[in-house]
Write a protein that holds these residues in place. Structure first.
Motif, PDB file in Angstrom:
ATOM      1  N   GLY A 182      50.426  65.145  81.047  1.00 17.52           N
ATOM      2  CA  GLY A 182      49.579  65.810  80.124  1.00 17.52           C
ATOM      3  C   GLY A 182      48.072  66.025  80.886  1.00 17.52           C
ATOM      4  O   GLY A 182      47.558  66.807  80.149  1.00 17.52           O
ATOM      5  N   MET A 183      48.229  66.298  82.136  1.00 19.07           N
ATOM      6  CA  MET A 183      47.064  66.726  83.080  1.00 19.07           C
ATOM      7  C   MET A 183      47.383  67.244  84.196  1.00 19.07           C
ATOM      8  O   MET A 183      46.573  67.555  84.983  1.00 19.07           O
ATOM      9  CB  MET A 183      46.082  65.388  83.346  1.00 19.07           C
ATOM     10  N   HIS A 184      48.665  67.414  84.379  1.00 17.22           N
ATOM     11  CA  HIS A 184      49.426  68.036  85.570  1.00 17.22           C
ATOM     12  C   HIS A 184      49.376  69.456  85.688  1.00 17.22           C
ATOM     13  O   HIS A 184      49.766  70.095  86.830  1.00 17.22           O
ATOM     14  CB  HIS A 184      50.831  67.419  85.450  1.00 17.22           C
ATOM     15  N   SER A 185      48.773  70.319  84.614  1.00 13.08           N
ATOM     16  CA  SER A 185      48.731  71.739  84.893  1.00 13.08           C
ATOM     17  C   SER A 185      47.481  72.211  84.193  1.00 13.08           C
ATOM     18  O   SER A 185      47.029  71.210  83.207  1.00 13.08           O
ATOM     19  CB  SER A 185      49.941  72.572  84.366  1.00 13.08           C
ATOM     20  N   TRP A 186      46.845  73.314  84.293  1.00 15.77           N
ATOM     21  CA  TRP A 186      45.838  73.570  83.695  1.00 15.77           C
ATOM     22  C   TRP A 186      45.971  73.838  82.327  1.00 15.77           C
ATOM     23  O   TRP A 186      44.888  73.201  81.612  1.00 15.77           O
ATOM     24  CB  TRP A 186      45.133  74.903  84.343  1.00 15.77           C
ATOM     25  N   ARG A 187      46.982  74.222  81.831  1.00 16.48           N
ATOM     26  CA  ARG A 187      47.217  74.651  80.481  1.00 16.48           C
ATOM     27  C   ARG A 187      47.372  73.060  79.609  1.00 16.48           C
ATOM     28  O   ARG A 187      46.911  72.989  78.673  1.00 16.48           O
ATOM     29  CB  ARG A 187      48.467  75.420  80.223  1.00 16.48           C
ATOM     30  N   ALA A 188      48.166  72.294  80.300  1.00 15.99           N
ATOM     31  CA  ALA A 188      48.391  71.080  79.705  1.00 15.99           C
ATOM     32  C   ALA A 188      47.032  70.390  79.597  1.00 15.99           C
ATOM     33  O   ALA A 188      46.920  69.486  78.471  1.00 15.99           O
ATOM     34  CB  ALA A 188      49.362  70.173  80.729  1.00 15.99           C
TER      35      ALA A 188
END
Length: 346
Positions: A182-188
């Motif tokens: 849930g924090m592993h990409s900038w969009r997530a």
């Protein structure tokens, strides 16, 4: 040379614990890190403070009032202050932010304990500014089993944690690190923060961790740099950094200066995450002082001044490196350059 005195320059103490603990890389004592931080000096400039992880054996989140008074006196004795804190929200004491009700209750309780420590350190006059850091304590793989539902669960847990933090006058910063679901990409990360919808929660940007958002590790669809990117193409890299920081800067309330060589590294729960490189690493892909400006200045080049200190996070450096005074002098030199280019006077 500008004589800026803000943002204050802090060193982190949790790198003495994260990735440590076996016979080859034992935990580095808190006092050792404190002494080396205080001893660093570059042209008369010194570190202003430290950021602390609230873990055994350094500073337990269950520290008593007497423990915290001793901590404040010790840190002040080195002419340093305390800034941001890391809440120990991971199992078994804590729990996954998208886990069972019991998991999420433990998570929020650990945040409460951390905020109580933070409030007391402010009352003792040793902590003039800083946030409490959290993450989802969940894996990207687990999150991917049901992205929509799991994002909502994480947001619900973060919302409850933010409400608890508000009771203590604290703000929470979610760490932009690709090993957390849930924090592993900038969009997530943006989706999660939007779903939380609380004014006292924001984003912690780390120049090493967030750099991997550009490369789409754990989320190829969110990659910003081309797959066949040539590291000599500085113009494309700068453009990608501007895209990333424009999206996340409005959320950013805590900032780590760091270097990255474009690869992943980690151990245990911090597997496949940003490789923190030394400030002098010839393989580093960032121009630290210039690229820090993408986070510290808005799209018009104006200083945001959204936080009063910046910190160096040196997780997973070998003990041999971390116990050399020159390491911290070199790191301080990089921090001073950031302060000169993107700082101010108060």
């Amino acid at each position: 040379m500008k004589d800026n005195n803000f943002p204050k320059l802090h060193n982190a103490t949790w790198p003495g614990i994260v990735g440590k603990g076996d016979s080859s890389q034992p935990i580095i004592p808190f006092d050792t890190l404190l002494q080396m931080t205080a001893a660093a000096e570059v042209n008369g400039k010194k570190f202003d403070g430290i950021d602390i992880g609230l873990f055994d054996p350094h500073v337990p989140v269950t520290s008593t009032d007497d423990d915290l008074k001793r901590l404040a006196d010790k840190v002040a004795g080195y002419n340093l202050e305390i800034g941001s804190l890391v809440a120990p929200i991971w199992p078994p004491e804590g729990g996954s932010a998208m886990g069972t009700k019991e998991d999420r209750t433990r998570f929020v309780e650990q945040v409460r304990k951390a905020c109580k420590v933070g409030q007391r350190l402010r009352e003792l006059g040793i902590r003039p500014h800083g946030i409490v850091r959290i993450d989802s304590a969940s894996s990207p793989e687990g999150w991917a089993t049901d992205p929509k539902a799991n994002t909502q669960l994480i947001a619900q847990t973060f919302r409850e944690a933010a409400d608890v933090a508000a009771d203590y006058g604290e703000s929470l910063a979610a760490e932009g690190e690709i090993c957390w679901g849930g924090m592993h990409s900038w969009r997530a990360m943006i989706d999660t923060l939007n779903a939380v919808n609380r004014s006292n929660i924001g984003f912690q940007a780390d120049m090493s961790h967030t750099f991997l958002y550009l490369l789409g590790y754990n989320s190829p669809d969110d990659r910003i740099l081309p797959v066949d990117f040539d590291w000599n193409d500085r113009a494309t890299l700068t453009s990608a950094l501007k895209t990333l920081t424009a999206a996340l800067r409005p959320w950013t309330i805590d900032f780590h200066v760091a270097q990255n060589d474009g690869t992943v590294y980690g151990s245990g729960s911090h597997d496949k995450t940003g490789r923190h490189c030394l400030a002098t690493d010839p393989n580093g892909k960032l121009d630290i002082a210039i690229d820090a400006g993408h986070w510290l200045r808005d799209e018009n080049g104006n200083l945001t001044k959204k936080f009063k200190h910046i910190c160096w996070d040196g997780c997973m450096f070998p003990n041999e490196v971390m116990t050399k005074q020159q390491t911290w002098n070199d790191i301080l030199a990089a921090m001073v350059k950031v302060q000169q280019q993107h700082g101010w006077q108060e």
